[in-house]
Design a protein around this motif. Sequence first.
Motif, mmCIF file in Angstrom:
data_model
loop_
_atom_site.group_PDB
_atom_site.id
_atom_site.type_symbol
_atom_site.label_atom_id
_atom_site.label_comp_id
_atom_site.label_asym_id
_atom_site.label_seq_id
_atom_site.Cartn_x
_atom_site.Cartn_y
_atom_site.Cartn_z
ATOM 1 N N ILE A 1 70.274 47.005 71.930
ATOM 2 C CA ILE A 1 68.809 46.962 72.043
ATOM 3 C C ILE A 1 68.384 46.245 73.324
ATOM 4 O O ILE A 1 67.511 46.699 74.063
ATOM 5 N N ASP B 1 61.534 39.230 62.785
ATOM 6 C CA ASP B 1 62.533 39.849 61.901
ATOM 7 C C ASP B 1 63.898 39.231 62.205
ATOM 8 O O ASP B 1 64.772 39.880 62.770
ATOM 9 N N MET C 1 57.178 48.609 58.610
ATOM 10 C CA MET C 1 58.365 49.372 58.965
ATOM 11 C C MET C 1 58.835 50.082 57.702
ATOM 12 O O MET C 1 58.874 49.475 56.625
ATOM 13 N N GLY D 1 61.958 52.880 60.882
ATOM 14 C CA GLY D 1 62.997 52.172 61.637
ATOM 15 C C GLY D 1 64.342 52.769 61.271
ATOM 16 O O GLY D 1 64.953 52.406 60.266
ATOM 17 N N THR D 2 64.789 53.708 62.096
ATOM 18 C CA THR D 2 66.010 54.437 61.711
ATOM 19 C C THR D 2 67.267 53.581 61.815
ATOM 20 O O THR D 2 68.293 53.918 61.228
ATOM 21 N N ASN D 3 67.192 52.469 62.562
ATOM 22 C CA ASN D 3 68.403 51.637 62.667
ATOM 23 C C ASN D 3 68.729 51.028 61.311
ATOM 24 O O ASN D 3 69.843 51.157 60.798
ATOM 25 N N ARG E 1 75.235 48.030 61.048
ATOM 26 C CA ARG E 1 74.796 48.683 62.289
ATOM 27 C C ARG E 1 75.451 48.116 63.536
ATOM 28 O O ARG E 1 75.428 48.740 64.597
ATOM 29 N N CYS F 1 60.235 54.346 65.319
ATOM 30 C CA CYS F 1 60.526 53.426 66.420
ATOM 31 C C CYS F 1 61.997 53.008 66.470
ATOM 32 O O CYS F 1 62.370 52.149 67.256
#
Length: 584
Positions: free
Chosen positions: A194, A337, A432, A455-457, A468, A505
């Motif tokens: 990121i 977060d 989210m 939030g696809t992560n 992840r 996102c």
Amino acid sequence: MKIFQGIPVFPGVVTGKAFVQEAEGFRIPEQFVDAGALETEIRRFRIAVDLAKDEIVINREATRNALGQTFADIFEAQIQLLLDPRILNNTEELIRTQHFSAEHAVTVVMGKHTNTLRQIENVFISEKINDLRDIEKRLLRHLLGEKKETMGMLRSPVILLATNLTPSETASLDKQFIQAIVTELGGQGGHTAILAAALEIPCIVGVRQFLGEVDGGDTLIVDGNSGSVIVRPDEEVLERYRRIMVADTTRIESLDSFRDVEAATRDGTRISICANIEFPFEAENAVQRGAEGIGLFRTEFLYLTRKEDPTEEEHFTAYKHVVDQMAGKPVIIRTFDFGDDKTLDRYSTIVEHNPALGLRGIRLALKNWRLFRCQLRAILRASALGDVRIMFPLVSTVKEFRQAKRTALRDAMEELREEKIAFNEEIPVGMMVEVPSAVVMLDKFAEDANFFSIGTNDLTQYTMAVDRGNSSVNHLFQADDPAILRLIRRTVVVANRYSIPVSLCGQMGNPQNILLLLGLGLRNISCAPGAIARLKQICRYVSIEECRAMARKALRISNAKDIRDYVHNKLKQIAAELFDSAEL
Ligand code: PEP
Ligand code: MG
């Protein structure tokens, strides 16, 4: 020549010299010196202290120049610890009375202080322990005569190789001197990926053990498009990569023309492309890259790069900067977060065996009113200056969202009203969608939420039960897994049914997947600023109907690899001329 393969997380090809970040601690055996050599030993120790101090001062100055005073304070605290009279006196005493070598005395004193700190129950302690370890390593390095190239001392660009980087290490990297990052550990959704995207530095993670095969100064090729790291390449390979780099540069320059172009598909369907940012200074870049707003401001990095929490004023200054830069465009500020790989040690009072499932995101905020309130007040104050929206992370139950919105936020608003401080009474409050339970319960969330952002992560992490940031299971961390596609589709359908705006996102908002996402019904994507132009460019090649057909077909495929191949081939057919280079 040796070739290693890792997980490419930010594209771009570079060649350069290796800089290996020292990862191993030193092991110092018991060593003693003769009575006649004690003064020399003490002098050696004092010189090592001076050298270590100089090193930290250089880091402090480099960080101050790059990121400002607040981030430089991290190093100020280290200097104070290094010069603490207890550490200096205890070490000299051991040399004098026990005839320990300077190295051995340093190890003993630092070990003793670390153990004492471990006994104390205080949330700030683990960071102090890390600082002590860092200082110990610096001292030993100087005593052992090993020259350490600190990152602050870099005067020419290098390729940074490390076992792993902490969020604060990655955040403090000077883009001017770091051409690329390669780490042994880490996965696609981790903080290094990121932050590399935020800094726009080509990056490969999860290469596994390879540092033993590289020496500082070796020539490397880092291919952030394919994930290959080539150590000591031969002339033929170097020449091939030089050609790729020229083609890449031409392609990137051609993308500049998309900056001011509105994103739309061939048939004229408007797509909104916003930017994800981690630091206030990225707002300028987001504007330059043609972002239509900030779709995700990951505010935890305001805390992770420093020792103390930001004050309300510091939060406000950061948000004001972004809002001013965006000049009326929407700015979605996500409340902090922490947790999982972005853990803030001072707020994890117990050891969490499973931090991704622990006290993170909104759960931590709801348990820590002081911290949450400070941030909410600052966001509300910034809402008087522009189109600011609040987003809560990692919401897994409707009750949590209601507590955050109806209690915490309302209380913060009430305070500001009493203090006669301006804010937007109608500030949109969203969440989210990144935990499967949120997708399942989305119709209920729709009663309270003003917007959703997928939030696809984390959605991938929690749906697939796969860490992840762990390269060993990276093959399962695929946002284009059919299970994730179904969850995205369901989210879009329910959001549309209740007329709640929905965006995406997570890192899935990238060139490979954009057409699939449009086909699944998304019209608003937020991505790293560096990807905006490419997404706009790709959108213009397709009609929404083509995207829908592609998504329908993909939803019938039962495994991620087949979906990826299908989408990739389709994209190649549709936009063949975009494939001159390896990137996509
Ligand atoms: C996500 O989980 O997809 C997301 C955008 O949030 P983060 O990566 O900060 O957890
Ligand atoms: Mg997340």
